[in-house]
Design a protein around this motif. Sequence first.
Motif, PDB file in Angstrom:
ATOM      1  N   PHE A 312      72.416  22.818 -18.231  1.00 51.27           N
ATOM      2  CA  PHE A 312      73.176  21.795 -18.948  1.00 51.27           C
ATOM      3  C   PHE A 312      72.949  20.384 -18.408  1.00 51.27           C
ATOM      4  O   PHE A 312      72.972  19.424 -19.182  1.00 51.27           O
ATOM      5  CB  PHE A 312      74.671  22.122 -18.896  1.00 51.27           C
ATOM      6  CG  PHE A 312      75.043  23.386 -19.615  1.00 51.27           C
ATOM      7  CD1 PHE A 312      75.110  23.410 -20.992  1.00 51.27           C
ATOM      8  CD2 PHE A 312      75.309  24.550 -18.914  1.00 51.27           C
ATOM      9  CE1 PHE A 312      75.438  24.573 -21.676  1.00 51.27           C
ATOM     10  CE2 PHE A 312      75.634  25.722 -19.576  1.00 51.27           C
ATOM     11  CZ  PHE A 312      75.691  25.735 -20.963  1.00 51.27           C
ATOM     12  N   ILE A 313      72.777  20.232 -17.105  1.00 50.47           N
ATOM     13  CA  ILE A 313      72.644  18.900 -16.498  1.00 50.47           C
ATOM     14  C   ILE A 313      71.423  18.917 -15.584  1.00 50.47           C
ATOM     15  O   ILE A 313      71.293  19.782 -14.716  1.00 50.47           O
ATOM     16  CB  ILE A 313      73.907  18.518 -15.715  1.00 50.47           C
ATOM     17  CG1 ILE A 313      75.121  18.479 -16.657  1.00 50.47           C
ATOM     18  CG2 ILE A 313      73.737  17.176 -15.027  1.00 50.47           C
ATOM     19  CD1 ILE A 313      76.435  18.210 -15.975  1.00 50.47           C
ATOM     20  N   HIS A 314      70.535  17.945 -15.766  1.00 47.12           N
ATOM     21  CA  HIS A 314      69.247  17.970 -15.068  1.00 47.12           C
ATOM     22  C   HIS A 314      68.672  16.559 -15.021  1.00 47.12           C
ATOM     23  O   HIS A 314      69.172  15.636 -15.677  1.00 47.12           O
ATOM     24  CB  HIS A 314      68.284  18.905 -15.811  1.00 47.12           C
ATOM     25  CG  HIS A 314      68.323  18.704 -17.307  1.00 47.12           C
ATOM     26  ND1 HIS A 314      67.665  17.676 -17.948  1.00 47.12           N
ATOM     27  CD2 HIS A 314      69.003  19.386 -18.267  1.00 47.12           C
ATOM     28  CE1 HIS A 314      67.926  17.732 -19.251  1.00 47.12           C
ATOM     29  NE2 HIS A 314      68.735  18.749 -19.471  1.00 47.12           N
ATOM     30  N   ASP A 315      67.629  16.375 -14.229  1.00 43.86           N
ATOM     31  CA  ASP A 315      66.898  15.111 -14.167  1.00 43.86           C
ATOM     32  C   ASP A 315      67.823  13.917 -13.923  1.00 43.86           C
ATOM     33  O   ASP A 315      67.733  12.885 -14.595  1.00 43.86           O
ATOM     34  CB  ASP A 315      66.100  14.876 -15.465  1.00 43.86           C
ATOM     35  CG  ASP A 315      65.121  16.006 -15.736  1.00 43.86           C
ATOM     36  OD1 ASP A 315      64.535  16.515 -14.760  1.00 43.86           O
ATOM     37  OD2 ASP A 315      64.966  16.387 -16.905  1.00 43.86           O
ATOM     38  N   LEU A 316      68.708  14.056 -12.954  1.00 42.92           N
ATOM     39  CA  LEU A 316      69.632  12.967 -12.652  1.00 42.92           C
ATOM     40  C   LEU A 316      68.899  11.800 -12.011  1.00 42.92           C
ATOM     41  O   LEU A 316      67.822  11.966 -11.417  1.00 42.92           O
ATOM     42  CB  LEU A 316      70.732  13.472 -11.710  1.00 42.92           C
ATOM     43  CG  LEU A 316      71.681  14.523 -12.274  1.00 42.92           C
ATOM     44  CD1 LEU A 316      72.746  14.867 -11.235  1.00 42.92           C
ATOM     45  CD2 LEU A 316      72.340  14.072 -13.566  1.00 42.92           C
ATOM     46  N   PRO A 317      69.463  10.602 -12.103  1.00 40.89           N
ATOM     47  CA  PRO A 317      68.849   9.429 -11.449  1.00 40.89           C
ATOM     48  C   PRO A 317      68.706   9.649  -9.945  1.00 40.89           C
ATOM     49  O   PRO A 317      69.419  10.462  -9.346  1.00 40.89           O
ATOM     50  CB  PRO A 317      69.834   8.309 -11.770  1.00 40.89           C
ATOM     51  CG  PRO A 317      70.558   8.753 -12.989  1.00 40.89           C
ATOM     52  CD  PRO A 317      70.650  10.246 -12.896  1.00 40.89           C
ATOM     53  N   LEU A 318      67.772   8.930  -9.361  1.00 39.43           N
ATOM     54  CA  LEU A 318      67.482   8.986  -7.930  1.00 39.43           C
ATOM     55  C   LEU A 318      67.008  10.376  -7.510  1.00 39.43           C
ATOM     56  O   LEU A 318      67.160  10.778  -6.354  1.00 39.43           O
ATOM     57  CB  LEU A 318      68.706   8.580  -7.105  1.00 39.43           C
ATOM     58  CG  LEU A 318      69.298   7.192  -7.438  1.00 39.43           C
ATOM     59  CD1 LEU A 318      70.539   6.934  -6.607  1.00 39.43           C
ATOM     60  CD2 LEU A 318      68.258   6.100  -7.237  1.00 39.43           C
ATOM     61  N   ALA A 319      66.468  11.112  -8.473  1.00 37.46           N
ATOM     62  CA  ALA A 319      65.885  12.437  -8.218  1.00 37.46           C
ATOM     63  C   ALA A 319      66.889  13.412  -7.613  1.00 37.46           C
ATOM     64  O   ALA A 319      66.531  14.304  -6.846  1.00 37.46           O
ATOM     65  CB  ALA A 319      64.667  12.309  -7.302  1.00 37.46           C
ATOM     66  N   ARG A 320      68.158  13.252  -7.969  1.00 36.15           N
ATOM     67  CA  ARG A 320      69.170  14.158  -7.443  1.00 36.15           C
ATOM     68  C   ARG A 320      69.042  15.512  -8.122  1.00 36.15           C
ATOM     69  O   ARG A 320      69.041  15.610  -9.354  1.00 36.15           O
ATOM     70  CB  ARG A 320      70.572  13.597  -7.667  1.00 36.15           C
ATOM     71  CG  ARG A 320      71.637  14.428  -6.962  1.00 36.15           C
ATOM     72  CD  ARG A 320      73.013  13.834  -7.105  1.00 36.15           C
ATOM     73  NE  ARG A 320      73.984  14.656  -6.385  1.00 36.15           N
ATOM     74  CZ  ARG A 320      75.300  14.478  -6.465  1.00 36.15           C
ATOM     75  NH1 ARG A 320      75.794  13.501  -7.196  1.00 36.15           N
ATOM     76  NH2 ARG A 320      76.114  15.268  -5.805  1.00 36.15           N
ATOM     77  N   ASP A 321      68.955  16.567  -7.320  1.00 39.71           N
ATOM     78  CA  ASP A 321      68.709  17.914  -7.820  1.00 39.71           C
ATOM     79  C   ASP A 321      70.016  18.558  -8.270  1.00 39.71           C
ATOM     80  O   ASP A 321      71.061  18.355  -7.658  1.00 39.71           O
ATOM     81  CB  ASP A 321      68.061  18.744  -6.715  1.00 39.71           C
ATOM     82  CG  ASP A 321      67.434  20.015  -7.252  1.00 39.71           C
ATOM     83  OD1 ASP A 321      67.503  20.237  -8.474  1.00 39.71           O
ATOM     84  OD2 ASP A 321      66.883  20.786  -6.438  1.00 39.71           O
ATOM     85  N   THR A 322      69.964  19.350  -9.350  1.00 43.26           N
ATOM     86  CA  THR A 322      71.148  20.087  -9.799  1.00 43.26           C
ATOM     87  C   THR A 322      70.948  21.599  -9.700  1.00 43.26           C
ATOM     88  O   THR A 322      71.686  22.365 -10.299  1.00 43.26           O
ATOM     89  CB  THR A 322      71.523  19.709 -11.249  1.00 43.26           C
ATOM     90  OG1 THR A 322      70.408  19.972 -12.103  1.00 43.26           O
ATOM     91  CG2 THR A 322      71.941  18.266 -11.343  1.00 43.26           C
ATOM     92  N   VAL A 323      69.944  22.024  -8.948  1.00 40.50           N
ATOM     93  CA  VAL A 323      69.709  23.461  -8.797  1.00 40.50           C
ATOM     94  C   VAL A 323      70.808  24.120  -7.975  1.00 40.50           C
ATOM     95  O   VAL A 323      71.144  25.286  -8.174  1.00 40.50           O
ATOM     96  CB  VAL A 323      68.325  23.727  -8.166  1.00 40.50           C
ATOM     97  CG1 VAL A 323      68.252  23.216  -6.733  1.00 40.50           C
ATOM     98  CG2 VAL A 323      67.994  25.208  -8.227  1.00 40.50           C
ATOM     99  N   SER A 324      71.408  23.374  -7.066  1.00 42.12           N
ATOM    100  CA  SER A 324      72.549  23.862  -6.288  1.00 42.12           C
ATOM    101  C   SER A 324      73.490  22.676  -6.108  1.00 42.12           C
ATOM    102  O   SER A 324      73.589  22.087  -5.033  1.00 42.12           O
ATOM    103  CB  SER A 324      72.083  24.416  -4.939  1.00 42.12           C
ATOM    104  OG  SER A 324      73.180  24.912  -4.197  1.00 42.12           O
ATOM    105  N   PHE A 325      74.185  22.362  -7.165  1.00 41.08           N
ATOM    106  CA  PHE A 325      74.939  21.105  -7.243  1.00 41.08           C
ATOM    107  C   PHE A 325      76.313  21.253  -6.587  1.00 41.08           C
ATOM    108  O   PHE A 325      77.047  22.205  -6.838  1.00 41.08           O
ATOM    109  CB  PHE A 325      75.110  20.693  -8.696  1.00 41.08           C
ATOM    110  CG  PHE A 325      75.775  19.371  -8.873  1.00 41.08           C
ATOM    111  CD1 PHE A 325      75.052  18.192  -8.800  1.00 41.08           C
ATOM    112  CD2 PHE A 325      77.148  19.293  -9.097  1.00 41.08           C
ATOM    113  CE1 PHE A 325      75.664  16.961  -8.963  1.00 41.08           C
ATOM    114  CE2 PHE A 325      77.770  18.061  -9.265  1.00 41.08           C
ATOM    115  CZ  PHE A 325      77.028  16.897  -9.187  1.00 41.08           C
TER     116      PHE A 325
END
Length: 566
Positions: A312-325
Amino acid sequence: MIPPSGDGSLGDLRRLLQSVDGQGYRAYKRAKGAWRGDDFTLHIDHVQGDPFATPSKLRLCLSPDVHGIPDEAWSTAARRIGSCDFLLRTFKRACEALPRVGGSGKSGLVLVSVDSPIVVERAGCSIDAEGLTLRFRVGLPAAGRRCLGRSAADLLTQHLPRAFETVRWGHVDQELAWSWIRTTEDQDHLQACLADHGLVAFVRDGSILPRKSGVSSDPLAGALPFEGPPELRVTLGTLHHGEVEGMGIPAGVTVVTGGGFHGKTTLLEALQFGVFPHAPGDGREWTVTVADAVKVRSEDGRAVSGVDLRPFIHDLPLARDTVSFSTADASGSTSLAADIMEALEAGTSLLLMDEDTCATNLMVRDARMQELVERETITPLIDRVQELLELGVSTILVTGGGGDYLDVADTVLLMEEYRARLVTESARRVAAQHPTGRRIGEPDHPLRATHRIPRPESFDPRRRDGKIAIKTRGADAIQFGGAELELGAVEQLADYGQTRAIGALLAELQSRCDGTKRVGELVHDAVRRAREEGLIAIEPSPELAMPRPQELAKALNRLRSLRILP
């Protein structure tokens, strides 16, 4: 001669209590123990240290030849739960009618914990081959901090035995008792049959769904009975009530719409609590939902720990990862995405949603915003509901303004004056005549349940001073260690006792969490043990009521101390 401490006859208890009249409150400690009446035993398991403290814990035990409850009244799990629920409510009414003994603090209070119309296993009542046990609390009378021993003697040896009489099978309304037992068993039976009929929920015609207020369990006087559409009418067989007719909601994507105040949210609320049997006369006792249904919503400010949000949420600014958010302060969209992924992890075949409590940007993105915003970090749910269905997860969505969902709905219900109309074909014509122009997204990340392994220290209930602190604060908050666990957004908690049980179960997870067990495994194992061994094995408290693994998982996921292994 009065025994120096507990264990004696009820007459001994009376003399002991009279002897401490006027003494300091701690003199009541001598009453702890087992006291035999003519044909029952009264156990005083814990004596409060102060008249303002939590009242004392008591237990009544009746042998099978005394209580007289027939074996067939508790021969199955559903019957046992129905019998115990009925007897506990009967006992509570009898205690409420007893003469009130006054005094300071909580003097004279007799507290029997059954706080909602749902019928679930409660620690307050159990029945087995050994007999019937009722657990409750009593505020031992005091004047200031001195014992009112004579009043306590009257309460425990004269008044309470009258309440005990009401639970003997020969004294109960047996027709009403069997109605309770059979209705509970039939609701359990219907729930087990839903999948065989391709359904995720059933609402019998004539059900009374509206409540007096949003927080009330009482039916609204004069409310219109529910009426389902003829096209969705199904007939289901029961064990004791013949065939029942009503609306069957099929598996798939169901949109519930209609004008304001016509019953959309009321229907959804009935469905979210349809995971539990209800007491006869509640009005919703024939509203049944699959047992693992989960209501999901946004919850600004909640903690999220190690959840894979990429579907649902991906490619956040500053290359913040959402794989283990992880975050200590989730936004509306982030919390909703986490709630969905956590529901899949805990196990569910049905998501329940209300647009009023769901972040719009995670629900849908219309054509204009698709055109304007080229770099989007959110894949809305509308692009994933069919994928959820491929995973075996249906969706019921209440919306008054999300017309884009007509493109993906398998079933569309229109609520008018608490009556449901099937308008699926009309919705498809409207969708064809008024195309939205939105593009169906092609998500980069597959939608699937991901499984996290918590660290054991996540469930440490100790405060900084080393003392264990687990205290329920109302129906929707728990002090767990040094932190406050807010559960107001866990909307399927239906009883204060479930919240109390969740606090105890969270503490138990510390010993079960060994660095290899996943969240889903932990919560299901904990609830399974509580069902097999009894809630009283989890914590010796009369207030506990059985939660589902799904609510335990929701509480676990909101622990700010939760840490996930990489």
